[in-house]
Design a protein around this motif. Structure first.
Motif, PDB file in Angstrom:
ATOM      1  N   UNK A  16      38.210  35.891  51.512  1.00  0.00           N
ATOM      2  CA  UNK A  16      38.168  35.968  50.049  1.00  0.00           C
ATOM      3  C   UNK A  16      39.442  35.364  49.478  1.00  0.00           C
ATOM      4  N   UNK A  17      39.286  34.652  48.376  1.00  0.00           N
ATOM      5  CA  UNK A  17      40.441  33.931  47.849  1.00  0.00           C
ATOM      6  C   UNK A  17      41.481  34.856  47.264  1.00  0.00           C
ATOM      7  N   UNK A  18      41.074  35.875  46.578  1.00  0.00           N
ATOM      8  CA  UNK A  18      42.064  36.707  45.904  1.00  0.00           C
ATOM      9  C   UNK A  18      41.389  37.877  45.196  1.00  0.00           C
ATOM     10  N   UNK A  19      42.194  38.814  44.696  1.00  0.00           N
ATOM     11  CA  UNK A  19      41.629  39.953  43.965  1.00  0.00           C
ATOM     12  C   UNK A  19      41.174  39.516  42.575  1.00  0.00           C
ATOM     13  N   UNK A  20      40.472  40.396  41.858  1.00  0.00           N
ATOM     14  CA  UNK A  20      40.080  40.044  40.485  1.00  0.00           C
ATOM     15  C   UNK A  20      41.298  39.647  39.658  1.00  0.00           C
ATOM     16  N   UNK A  21      41.097  38.695  38.772  1.00  0.00           N
ATOM     17  CA  UNK A  21      42.198  38.199  37.938  1.00  0.00           C
ATOM     18  C   UNK A  21      42.826  39.287  37.085  1.00  0.00           C
ATOM     19  N   UNK A  22      42.054  40.320  36.768  1.00  0.00           N
ATOM     20  CA  UNK A  22      42.573  41.392  35.923  1.00  0.00           C
ATOM     21  C   UNK A  22      43.365  42.435  36.709  1.00  0.00           C
ATOM     22  N   UNK A  23      43.363  42.332  38.038  1.00  0.00           N
ATOM     23  CA  UNK A  23      44.036  43.335  38.863  1.00  0.00           C
ATOM     24  C   UNK A  23      45.538  43.108  38.958  1.00  0.00           C
ATOM     25  N   UNK A  28      51.219  32.371  44.755  1.00  0.00           N
ATOM     26  CA  UNK A  28      51.142  30.910  44.782  1.00  0.00           C
ATOM     27  C   UNK A  28      50.046  30.432  45.731  1.00  0.00           C
ATOM     28  N   UNK A  29      49.915  31.066  46.897  1.00  0.00           N
ATOM     29  CA  UNK A  29      48.882  30.668  47.862  1.00  0.00           C
ATOM     30  C   UNK A  29      47.480  30.964  47.336  1.00  0.00           C
ATOM     31  N   UNK A  30      47.311  32.126  46.721  1.00  0.00           N
ATOM     32  CA  UNK A  30      46.005  32.472  46.150  1.00  0.00           C
ATOM     33  C   UNK A  30      45.627  31.511  45.033  1.00  0.00           C
ATOM     34  N   UNK A  31      46.585  31.173  44.198  1.00  0.00           N
ATOM     35  CA  UNK A  31      46.315  30.234  43.111  1.00  0.00           C
ATOM     36  C   UNK A  31      45.947  28.855  43.658  1.00  0.00           C
ATOM     37  N   UNK A  36      41.629  24.984  44.144  1.00  0.00           N
ATOM     38  CA  UNK A  36      40.881  24.005  44.943  1.00  0.00           C
ATOM     39  C   UNK A  36      39.373  24.217  44.783  1.00  0.00           C
ATOM     40  N   UNK A  37      38.944  25.494  44.781  1.00  0.00           N
ATOM     41  CA  UNK A  37      37.517  25.792  44.605  1.00  0.00           C
ATOM     42  C   UNK A  37      37.047  25.372  43.216  1.00  0.00           C
ATOM     43  N   UNK A  38      37.796  25.776  42.192  1.00  0.00           N
ATOM     44  CA  UNK A  38      37.368  25.470  40.829  1.00  0.00           C
ATOM     45  C   UNK A  38      37.480  23.984  40.515  1.00  0.00           C
ATOM     46  N   UNK A  39      38.457  23.307  41.105  1.00  0.00           N
ATOM     47  CA  UNK A  39      38.566  21.862  40.902  1.00  0.00           C
ATOM     48  C   UNK A  39      37.339  21.166  41.486  1.00  0.00           C
ATOM     49  N   UNK A  40      36.911  21.612  42.660  1.00  0.00           N
ATOM     50  CA  UNK A  40      35.714  21.025  43.280  1.00  0.00           C
ATOM     51  C   UNK A  40      34.488  21.247  42.402  1.00  0.00           C
ATOM     52  N   UNK A  41      34.400  22.396  41.765  1.00  0.00           N
ATOM     53  CA  UNK A  41      33.249  22.697  40.917  1.00  0.00           C
ATOM     54  C   UNK A  41      33.390  22.123  39.513  1.00  0.00           C
ATOM     55  N   UNK A 113      36.409  37.488  41.962  1.00  0.00           N
ATOM     56  CA  UNK A 113      37.562  36.929  41.259  1.00  0.00           C
ATOM     57  C   UNK A 113      37.399  37.049  39.742  1.00  0.00           C
ATOM     58  N   UNK A 114      36.191  36.853  39.262  1.00  0.00           N
ATOM     59  CA  UNK A 114      35.950  36.813  37.828  1.00  0.00           C
ATOM     60  C   UNK A 114      35.489  38.137  37.232  1.00  0.00           C
ATOM     61  N   UNK A 115      35.391  39.172  38.064  1.00  0.00           N
ATOM     62  CA  UNK A 115      34.980  40.473  37.530  1.00  0.00           C
ATOM     63  C   UNK A 115      36.198  41.308  37.192  1.00  0.00           C
ATOM     64  N   UNK A 116      35.989  42.238  36.349  1.00  0.00           N
ATOM     65  CA  UNK A 116      37.060  43.143  35.953  1.00  0.00           C
ATOM     66  C   UNK A 116      37.297  44.145  37.079  1.00  0.00           C
TER      67      UNK A 116
END
Length: 120
Positions: A16-23, A28-31, A36-41, A113-116
């Motif tokens: 998994x890339x990282x915890x929810x953005x609101x957490x 730097x590594x998670x970002x 990379x994922x969002x750039x591809x999409x 990642x995108x959930x609260x």
């Protein structure tokens, strides 16, 4: 009476890339991984290809079934390669065709990642 064995399910090798953005703030590594994922999409053709694979019956799609996205076959291959490099797709060659799949763990990680974050 059956001699069938129940085999354990293997978990995909997707971290998994990282915890929810609101957490908490991303490291730097998670970002880097997430960007990379969002750039591809971020490319409409790649997003269409990703969607075609993710929504295809059986959870995987032959390149021959998803290549009608308005660009040439070499361009489709380029975009699929970028999606693989970003860790969004995996592939398997079967004869002359390549089959692509979105690992369930990838979709789960992107959704997480995108959930609260859950309330404590």
């Amino acid at each position: 009476m059956s001699n069938a064995k129940v085999l354990p399910l293997l978990q995909p090798e997707v971290e998994p890339c990282c915890p929810p953005l609101t957490e908490r703030p991303l490291t730097a590594d998670e970002a880097e991984r997430t960007a990379k994922m969002f750039k591809a999409l971020g490319d409409p053709v790649r997003l269409r290809l990703f969607s075609a694979v993710a929504s295809h019956e059986g959870g995987e799609a032959c390149v021959c079934d998803i290549s009608d996205v308005g660009v040439s076959q070499p361009t489709v291959s380029h975009h699929l390669k970028k999606l693989k490099e970003a860790g969004l797709l995996s592939s398997e060659r079967r004869g002359t065709w390549v089959y692509y799949r979105v690992e369930p763990a990838v979709l789960a990680a992107m959704g997480q990642l995108l959930t609260k974050a859950a309330a404590a």
